[in-house]
Structure formats: C-alpha cells, structure tokens
Motif scaffolding. Structure first.
Motif, PDB file in Angstrom:
ATOM      1  N   ALA A 335     -17.763 -13.575  74.846  1.00  0.00           N
ATOM      2  CA  ALA A 335     -16.659 -13.164  73.981  1.00  0.00           C
ATOM      3  C   ALA A 335     -16.077 -14.341  73.200  1.00  0.00           C
ATOM      4  O   ALA A 335     -15.458 -14.145  72.145  1.00  0.00           O
ATOM      5  CB  ALA A 335     -15.570 -12.491  74.807  1.00  0.00           C
ATOM      6  N   GLU A 336     -16.269 -15.568  73.693  1.00  0.00           N
ATOM      7  CA  GLU A 336     -15.745 -16.752  73.010  1.00  0.00           C
ATOM      8  C   GLU A 336     -16.561 -17.134  71.780  1.00  0.00           C
ATOM      9  O   GLU A 336     -16.084 -17.891  70.934  1.00  0.00           O
ATOM     10  CB  GLU A 336     -15.726 -17.942  73.984  1.00  0.00           C
ATOM     11  N   LEU A 337     -17.780 -16.623  71.672  1.00  0.00           N
ATOM     12  CA  LEU A 337     -18.658 -16.998  70.568  1.00  0.00           C
ATOM     13  C   LEU A 337     -18.284 -16.279  69.281  1.00  0.00           C
ATOM     14  O   LEU A 337     -17.836 -15.125  69.298  1.00  0.00           O
ATOM     15  CB  LEU A 337     -20.117 -16.669  70.915  1.00  0.00           C
ATOM     16  N   ASP A 338     -18.488 -16.949  68.173  1.00  0.00           N
ATOM     17  CA  ASP A 338     -18.369 -16.303  66.869  1.00  0.00           C
ATOM     18  C   ASP A 338     -19.422 -15.202  66.777  1.00  0.00           C
ATOM     19  O   ASP A 338     -20.546 -15.358  67.257  1.00  0.00           O
ATOM     20  CB  ASP A 338     -18.577 -17.345  65.765  1.00  0.00           C
ATOM     21  N   ARG A 339     -19.083 -14.094  66.139  1.00  0.00           N
ATOM     22  CA  ARG A 339     -20.002 -12.952  66.070  1.00  0.00           C
ATOM     23  C   ARG A 339     -21.324 -13.330  65.417  1.00  0.00           C
ATOM     24  O   ARG A 339     -22.380 -12.776  65.757  1.00  0.00           O
ATOM     25  CB  ARG A 339     -19.351 -11.797  65.304  1.00  0.00           C
ATOM     26  N   ALA A 340     -21.280 -14.285  64.496  1.00  0.00           N
ATOM     27  CA  ALA A 340     -22.511 -14.685  63.803  1.00  0.00           C
ATOM     28  C   ALA A 340     -23.494 -15.376  64.738  1.00  0.00           C
ATOM     29  O   ALA A 340     -24.691 -15.478  64.428  1.00  0.00           O
ATOM     30  CB  ALA A 340     -22.170 -15.620  62.634  1.00  0.00           C
ATOM     31  N   LEU A 341     -22.992 -15.845  65.891  1.00  0.00           N
ATOM     32  CA  LEU A 341     -23.862 -16.550  66.831  1.00  0.00           C
ATOM     33  C   LEU A 341     -24.449 -15.626  67.890  1.00  0.00           C
ATOM     34  O   LEU A 341     -25.217 -16.071  68.754  1.00  0.00           O
ATOM     35  CB  LEU A 341     -23.078 -17.679  67.513  1.00  0.00           C
ATOM     36  N   VAL A 342     -24.080 -14.356  67.844  1.00  0.00           N
ATOM     37  CA  VAL A 342     -24.600 -13.391  68.812  1.00  0.00           C
ATOM     38  C   VAL A 342     -25.761 -12.642  68.162  1.00  0.00           C
ATOM     39  O   VAL A 342     -25.573 -11.729  67.359  1.00  0.00           O
ATOM     40  CB  VAL A 342     -23.503 -12.405  69.271  1.00  0.00           C
ATOM     41  N   LEU A 343     -26.957 -13.063  68.508  1.00  0.00           N
ATOM     42  CA  LEU A 343     -28.171 -12.494  67.928  1.00  0.00           C
ATOM     43  C   LEU A 343     -28.897 -11.642  68.960  1.00  0.00           C
ATOM     44  O   LEU A 343     -29.118 -12.068  70.093  1.00  0.00           O
ATOM     45  CB  LEU A 343     -29.107 -13.604  67.435  1.00  0.00           C
ATOM     46  N   GLY A 344     -29.246 -10.437  68.564  1.00  0.00           N
ATOM     47  CA  GLY A 344     -29.956  -9.545  69.467  1.00  0.00           C
ATOM     48  C   GLY A 344     -29.017  -8.779  70.379  1.00  0.00           C
ATOM     49  O   GLY A 344     -27.802  -8.989  70.377  1.00  0.00           O
ATOM     50  N   PRO A 345     -29.584  -7.881  71.184  1.00  0.00           N
ATOM     51  CA  PRO A 345     -28.769  -7.004  72.060  1.00  0.00           C
ATOM     52  C   PRO A 345     -28.319  -7.729  73.330  1.00  0.00           C
ATOM     53  O   PRO A 345     -28.568  -7.270  74.459  1.00  0.00           O
ATOM     54  CB  PRO A 345     -29.727  -5.860  72.375  1.00  0.00           C
ATOM     55  N   VAL A 346     -27.627  -8.878  73.148  1.00  0.00           N
ATOM     56  CA  VAL A 346     -27.233  -9.681  74.309  1.00  0.00           C
ATOM     57  C   VAL A 346     -26.217  -8.934  75.174  1.00  0.00           C
ATOM     58  O   VAL A 346     -26.320  -8.924  76.406  1.00  0.00           O
ATOM     59  CB  VAL A 346     -26.663 -11.038  73.850  1.00  0.00           C
ATOM     60  N   ARG A 347     -25.232  -8.329  74.541  1.00  0.00           N
ATOM     61  CA  ARG A 347     -24.190  -7.632  75.304  1.00  0.00           C
ATOM     62  C   ARG A 347     -24.782  -6.476  76.112  1.00  0.00           C
ATOM     63  O   ARG A 347     -24.425  -6.274  77.280  1.00  0.00           O
ATOM     64  CB  ARG A 347     -23.097  -7.126  74.370  1.00  0.00           C
ATOM     65  N   ALA A 348     -25.669  -5.722  75.494  1.00  0.00           N
ATOM     66  CA  ALA A 348     -26.292  -4.596  76.197  1.00  0.00           C
ATOM     67  C   ALA A 348     -27.128  -5.094  77.375  1.00  0.00           C
ATOM     68  O   ALA A 348     -27.108  -4.505  78.463  1.00  0.00           O
ATOM     69  CB  ALA A 348     -27.161  -3.792  75.232  1.00  0.00           C
ATOM     70  N   ARG A 349     -27.869  -6.187  77.176  1.00  0.00           N
ATOM     71  CA  ARG A 349     -28.687  -6.728  78.256  1.00  0.00           C
ATOM     72  C   ARG A 349     -27.799  -7.219  79.399  1.00  0.00           C
ATOM     73  O   ARG A 349     -28.117  -7.013  80.579  1.00  0.00           O
ATOM     74  CB  ARG A 349     -29.573  -7.859  77.737  1.00  0.00           C
ATOM     75  N   LEU A 350     -26.670  -7.853  79.073  1.00  0.00           N
ATOM     76  CA  LEU A 350     -25.755  -8.332  80.108  1.00  0.00           C
ATOM     77  C   LEU A 350     -25.139  -7.163  80.865  1.00  0.00           C
ATOM     78  O   LEU A 350     -24.985  -7.208  82.096  1.00  0.00           O
ATOM     79  CB  LEU A 350     -24.666  -9.200  79.479  1.00  0.00           C
ATOM     80  N   ARG A 351     -24.796  -6.080  80.144  1.00  0.00           N
ATOM     81  CA  ARG A 351     -24.238  -4.894  80.804  1.00  0.00           C
ATOM     82  C   ARG A 351     -25.244  -4.299  81.783  1.00  0.00           C
ATOM     83  O   ARG A 351     -24.894  -3.932  82.905  1.00  0.00           O
ATOM     84  CB  ARG A 351     -23.832  -3.843  79.768  1.00  0.00           C
ATOM     85  N   ARG A 352     -26.486  -4.184  81.364  1.00  0.00           N
ATOM     86  CA  ARG A 352     -27.520  -3.618  82.246  1.00  0.00           C
ATOM     87  C   ARG A 352     -27.736  -4.511  83.464  1.00  0.00           C
ATOM     88  O   ARG A 352     -27.897  -4.027  84.582  1.00  0.00           O
ATOM     89  CB  ARG A 352     -28.834  -3.445  81.479  1.00  0.00           C
ATOM     90  N   TRP A 353     -27.732  -5.829  83.214  1.00  0.00           N
ATOM     91  CA  TRP A 353     -27.918  -6.790  84.301  1.00  0.00           C
ATOM     92  C   TRP A 353     -26.801  -6.664  85.342  1.00  0.00           C
ATOM     93  O   TRP A 353     -27.035  -6.633  86.550  1.00  0.00           O
ATOM     94  CB  TRP A 353     -27.954  -8.204  83.713  1.00  0.00           C
ATOM     95  N   ALA A 354     -25.548  -6.579  84.851  1.00  0.00           N
ATOM     96  CA  ALA A 354     -24.402  -6.466  85.757  1.00  0.00           C
ATOM     97  C   ALA A 354     -24.408  -5.124  86.482  1.00  0.00           C
ATOM     98  O   ALA A 354     -24.127  -5.058  87.689  1.00  0.00           O
ATOM     99  CB  ALA A 354     -23.101  -6.641  84.976  1.00  0.00           C
ATOM    100  N   ALA A 355     -24.725  -4.037  85.764  1.00  0.00           N
ATOM    101  CA  ALA A 355     -24.715  -2.707  86.376  1.00  0.00           C
ATOM    102  C   ALA A 355     -25.787  -2.580  87.446  1.00  0.00           C
ATOM    103  O   ALA A 355     -25.566  -1.989  88.511  1.00  0.00           O
ATOM    104  CB  ALA A 355     -24.919  -1.642  85.305  1.00  0.00           C
TER     105      ALA A 355
END
Length: 538
Positions: A335-355
C-alpha cells in the motif's frame, strides 16, 4: 448460533432504614431526557457449574433462564474494562449448548456441568433515555429468591437494585447516577453477582463432627440433635492473598498469573477476538521464561517437561498467527508504493497467498483447544501450582535470588548481541540476531517477573529489554518477509506475471533490515548501562 452482548452494570443494596422500597427517581439525572416504565417481569434462572465450582471461581456464570425478553442460555465471561462482562447467548434447549460448553472447556475439562442454584427474580424495570430516545441505562429493582439444588440445600431471599448501561452509552454515566442512588439510601452491593450471593447464603447444612459411637449434642430448647450451620463459603479467588515475601512466593505469583491468563484467553481465541492468539502465545512464553530463568527456585526436573509442552502449544498457536502478521506486513508495504510501481496482479496474488494459509484456521485452533494434549497441559499446570516443586533457594528473601537470575539472563543477552555485532552481514548474522531477539525477550520477562520484588530498577530494565526485542523483532520480520516475497516471485514468474513489484518490495525489506542493524549499537548502548545492577542489589 450464539450472540454476544457487552454488559456493564452495577449492583446496589439497601444501605439503611431510609432506603427506597421502590426504584429511586432518576429523571433529573444529567443526560436523562425521559424515563420509560417497563413493567414487571419474573425471571427464572438455573445456574450450572461443576461440583467444585470452577466457573464461579473464575468469575464465570452459566445459566438457563426463562421469562423476560432474553430467555435462553447465557454465559457471562469477564471482559475489559474491569467490571464488564461479555454475555454470550444461545437459544433455549434441554442441555447446555455445545457452543457455550466449548467456551468453558478449559475450566471444566472432563468434569460435569450440573444445576447448582435456582434463582427466581421479580424485576421492576425502567429505561433511562437521552434526548434522541437512545437507551442510557436500564434501572431495575429485583426481589430475589435463591434455592440451592441438591441435598441439604437452603434458600435465601433479598432485594437488590441494578443499573445496566445501555449499548453505546458511556461508562461515566454510571458515575453520574451514583450520588442520586446514594441519596435514595442505596449502596454498592458487597456481592459481585446474584450467583455469588446465592452461593454464599445457601450453603448446605452440615452435621457437626462427632466421635465414633457418640450422638450429636442436643439442642437445649427442643431436645433434638443440634444442627450446625456451616458459614457461607467465600467465593474462591476473592480473598486477599498475603503479599509475596520469599523468592518462591514471588515466582509462584507470577506463574499463577500467567497460567490464569492462559485460561482467560482460551475462550477469546475460540471466539476469534482480535489479538487473542498473540496474547495467549505471550502467556505461554512468559511461563516458559519463568521456568528457565528461575530454575534455582522451581525444580527444572519438574518444570522442564511442562515448558516443553508450553513450547509445543506456542508453536501450534503460531502457525496461523505468524502467517497473518506476515500477510499484514506485506499488504502494508504494498500500500505504500506508488500505483505506477504496482505491475501485474500483485494484490490478487497476495490475497490468494494469505487466504490459502488462513483457510480452516479457526477449526484447527478449536480442535487444538479441545484436544487431550492441551487439556492435560492445563491439568499439569494446576498440579504444579497446587504442589510447587520448590528448591531451597525458594525460602530465601526474594531480592537477592531474583536479582541474580535477572543478571544472569541479561548476561546471556549481552553475549548474543556482541556476537551479532561481530558477525558479517548476511544469513549468519540474521540467525545470530534472531537468537539475540529470543534472549532479549527472556531478559525482559525475567525483569518483569522480578519487578514486584525489586521495584523500579527491574521495571526500567524490562522496558529497555523490550526496546531491544522490538528492534530485533522487526529485523526478524524482515527476514521472514523476504522469504515469502521470494516464494511469491517464483510463483508469479512461473505464471508469466511481472515480478518487478515483488522485487521492489524485497529490496525495501533489505533496506529496513540494514537500518535495524545500523540502529542496534545505539539501542543496545542505551539499554546496556549497568548502573541498574547496583540498584537491584546484584
């Protein structure tokens, strides 16, 4: 399905001949805009406990109540702030609902829950409302009849008054009402609950002990055998214990407090309350630390196997907790990163990993806490406290014995920090720093346990050790985060996704770890002053 209601209330009784026979007029109390008469209701409750009153000893009540607007099963557990209770409700049924029985399993274990007391209350109630019509408090006058169930049980009758805070009302409102209640001749009840008073006043009658072959003394007025009435038993846990003096008394007081914390947190973990798993792990760590630090007071031949079981419990509790903390750290860093630095489905992958890592955790924890190994551990702790394995040093005055143990744990930490500072950066240093973190935690708990005997110097040392532990804990979290990021990056790469963002997060975690390592000499220099040794008398 069980529902939970936070209950904050105060109980009152008549304080003299001028006490009101009915509810006092509180319509002019500050904040009260209206008073609503709620009529009279009859509440019939049967309270359940074990034969040796394990629930009552812990300030817990379990009842089956009919009448009123909340008929059903009610389990009341102590809660924060002090004096508050969480009332967990379940629908009426013939036997204790499984959902409630599970929440008291750590207290009851293999004992039977059986009816103990029946309390019938005739309640006259009023609602105090604010200008918006919201409930500030329910005020009631209760006429109570209590009957001890079983052979020899007696009855008791009394009248009491109760003020229960409304949902969302500020606890300070109870203080607002207090002067007006006193003016009406009421005073705070000496009993914390109806059940506590009922138990005290309905003790079964007992025959006096006589020599074999003799008859009980006759009553002078009737000629019949004289019966003796046993004095009402004090509620367990309420009597003031004498202040600890010896080293053994101080260590046992600390161990007893942590064992009780373990039991109190069990239902919170089952209910999935915030931070409950972490706090339960802390209680196990404090117990283990006390056994190891004060091995000159408590025989390690006895406490060693108990400590091993506590270590097992902490590890089992940590399986999901560590993953949860790690996932939260990665989410915050992302969440601290600028949106331009978030490339690819990183958030979705992290959610699946945590779940994936949290799936089934509540069921797994419930099975753990219902398991025979855990219940046997609790029995072992009870036995240890009932017959503590005290060594000769336990009888000595506390200051010298406890100070020596604290200094020994501090020295252990100092050796590990010096070794870490002398180790080249890399995996080897990470390992040594992790060992130093565990030593800092042990030194902190050692000083914490000794604070009642050694006073401010021990308290200050505990605070300094906490600062070292916090820094080294952040460093270890960074090590774990980098390991997780490597695994996530490998999965993303195999799926043809960009790994840029995960690599960026990895680099930032490396920077945080480097910062912690550069901060360590300064934090350690502040924490490692030795003047406290003289103040401890060591």
């Amino acid at each position: 399905m069980a529902d939970t209601v936070r209950e904050i209330e105060r109980k009152y009784e008549a304080g003299g001949r001028t006490a009101a026979a009915r509810l006092p007029d509180l319509s002019r109390a500050a904040g009260v805009a209206a008073v609503a008469e709620k009529g009279t209701a009859e509440l019939d409750a049967v309270y359940y406990d074990t034969a040796d009153r394990r629930l009552a000893a812990a300030g817990i009540t379990l009842r089956r109540r009919t009448g009123g607007t909340d008929a059903g099963w009610h389990l009341k557990l102590p809660a924060a702030p002090q004096g508050a209770r969480d009332e967990i409700r379940a629908p009426l049924s013939a036997s204790v609902p499984r959902a409630l029985a599970d929440l008291v399993r750590c207290r009851v274990r293999h004992a039977e829950l059986a009816p103990l007391v029946r309390i019938v209350t005739r309640r006259e109630a009023r609602h105090l409302l604010d200008a918006d019509g919201a409930l500030l408090a329910e005020v009631s006058a209760d006429t109570v009849t209590a009957d001890r169930l079983g052979r020899g049980g007696r009855s008791a009758h009394w009248r009491e008054y109760e003020v229960e805070l409304g949902p969302g009302a500020e606890p300070a409102f109870l203080d607002t009402l207090e002067p007006r209640l006193r003016e009406a001749g009421l005073r705070r009840s000496a009993a914390p609950s109806k059940l506590a008073r009922a138990l005290a006043e309905t003790e079964p009658e007992t025959e006096p002990e006589t020599e074999p072959g003799t008859k009980p003394a006759a009553d002078a007025g009737t000629g019949e055998p004289r019966k003796s009435r046993r004095r009402p038993a004090k509620k367990r846990g309420t009597a003031e214990a004498p202040a600890p003096v010896t080293a053994g008394e101080h260590v046992l007081a600390y161990v007893r407090a942590q064992a009780e914390a373990l039991l109190a947190l069990d239902p919170a973990v089952r209910r999935d309350l915030p931070d409950s798993v972490h706090q339960m792990r802390v209680a196990t760590r404090r117990l283990r630390s006390a056994f190891r630090t004060y091995r000159g007071v408590l025989d390690p031949a006895v406490t060693g196997p108990v400590g091993a079981e506590l270590r097992w419990l902490a590890a089992e509790l940590g399986v999901d907790r560590d993953r949860e903390v790690l996932a939260e750290r990665l989410r915050e860093r992302l969440a601290e990163l600028d949106r331009a630095l978030v490339l690819g489905p990183v958030r979705a992958r992290l959610r699946r990993w945590a779940a994936a890592r949290g799936k089934g955790s509540r069921k797994r924890l419930a099975a753990l806490l219902d398991g025979e190994r855990y219940l046997a551990l609790l029995d072992t702790l009870d036995a240890l406290l009932a017959d503590p394995p005290l060594l000769p040093a336990a009888a000595r005055p506390a200051p010298a014995v406890l100070a020596k143990a604290v200094v020994r744990d501090y020295g252990r930490l100092a050796t590990r920090v010096e070794r870490a500072l002398a180790t080249e950066p890399g995996p080897a240093r990470d390992t040594v720093l992790h060992d130093a973190r565990k030593a800092a935690k042990r030194a902190r708990y050692a000083a914490e346990a000794a604070t009642p005997a050694l006073g401010r110097p021990a308290a200050r040392l505990s605070g300094r050790m906490k600062a070292v532990q916090t820094l080294l804990g952040d460093h270890q979290d960074s090590v774990m985060a980098r390991g997780a990021l490597r695994s996530l990056a490998a999965e993303a790469h195999a799926a043809g996704e960009s790994t840029f963002t995960l690599g960026l997060l990895y680099g930032r975690e490396e920077q945080r770890a480097d910062r912690d390592e550069r901060e360590l000499p300064k934090v350690w220099a502040k924490a490692s002053g030795t003047r406290w040794k003289a103040k401890l008398g060591a």
